[in-house]
Motif scaffolding. Structure first.
Motif, short mmCIF file in Angstrom:
data_model
loop_
_atom_site.label_atom_id
_atom_site.label_comp_id
_atom_site.label_asym_id
_atom_site.label_seq_id
_atom_site.Cartn_x
_atom_site.Cartn_y
_atom_site.Cartn_z
N UNK A 1 0.81 -1.22 -0.12
CA UNK A 1 0.10 0.00 -0.08
C UNK A 1 0.91 1.21 0.04
N UNK A 2 1.89 1.11 0.71
CA UNK A 2 2.93 2.24 0.78
C UNK A 2 3.42 2.48 -0.51
N UNK A 3 3.86 1.75 -1.07
CA UNK A 3 4.73 1.81 -2.38
C UNK A 3 3.51 2.39 -3.41
N UNK A 4 2.52 1.76 -3.44
CA UNK A 4 1.28 2.23 -4.30
C UNK A 4 1.25 3.83 -3.93
N UNK B 1 3.28 6.03 -2.64
CA UNK B 1 4.21 6.98 -3.26
C UNK B 1 4.25 6.77 -4.59
N UNK B 2 4.02 5.82 -5.45
CA UNK B 2 3.91 5.95 -6.88
C UNK B 2 2.84 6.99 -7.37
N UNK B 3 1.54 7.02 -6.48
CA UNK B 3 0.59 7.77 -6.86
C UNK B 3 0.88 9.28 -6.64
N UNK B 4 1.58 9.55 -5.65
CA UNK B 4 2.12 10.81 -5.16
C UNK B 4 3.13 11.38 -6.29
N UNK B 5 4.10 10.63 -6.61
CA UNK B 5 5.14 10.98 -7.75
C UNK B 5 4.30 11.04 -8.97
N UNK B 6 3.44 10.53 -9.34
CA UNK B 6 2.64 10.66 -10.60
C UNK B 6 2.13 12.00 -10.58
N UNK B 7 1.52 12.33 -9.26
CA UNK B 7 0.66 13.54 -9.24
C UNK B 7 1.41 14.67 -9.53
#
Length: 114
Positions: free
Chosen positions: A4-7, A9-15
């Protein structure tokens, strides 16, 4: 939990890198590049001299990158960037003033010695 954390973080950087990337973000990235280039210039000059050196280009890149980052801060209405860069720019300009004063003093000393 780790998945969940890696997901997230991925969404954060995508944003921040894709979704919110606009002309001002591109300008901010360019400003950071100009500002960061000063360290490369300083490192190369120091390696050539085999001692720590701060060339004039360091101060001009500091002012240029600082002004660009200040403009970015105003555009984004970010008080942290505005306050940090405004003070830094004054320090960079003061360093150039001190360098110019020293150069004038040395020139005057050289004229008197000749």
């Amino acid at each position: 939990m780790l998945m969940r954390l890696s997901h997230d973080i991925g969404l954060y950087f995508y944003d921040i890198v894709i979704t919110r990337f606009d002309l001002w973000a591109a300008f901010g990235v360019l400003a950071q590049f100009v500002f960061g280039a000063r360290f490369i210039v300083q490192w190369i000059a120091s390696e050539k001299a085999e001692k720590s050196v701060i060339p004039m280009a360091f101060w001009f890149l500091s002012i240029g990158g600082g002004l660009m980052t200040l403009v970015y801060g105003f555009a984004r209405r970010d008080i942290v960037i505005i306050s940090g860069q405004a003070l830094s720019i004054l320090i960079y300009v003061r360093n150039l003033m001190l360098i110019a004063k020293e150069a004038r003093r040395k020139a005057k000393t050289s004229e008197l010695a000749a």
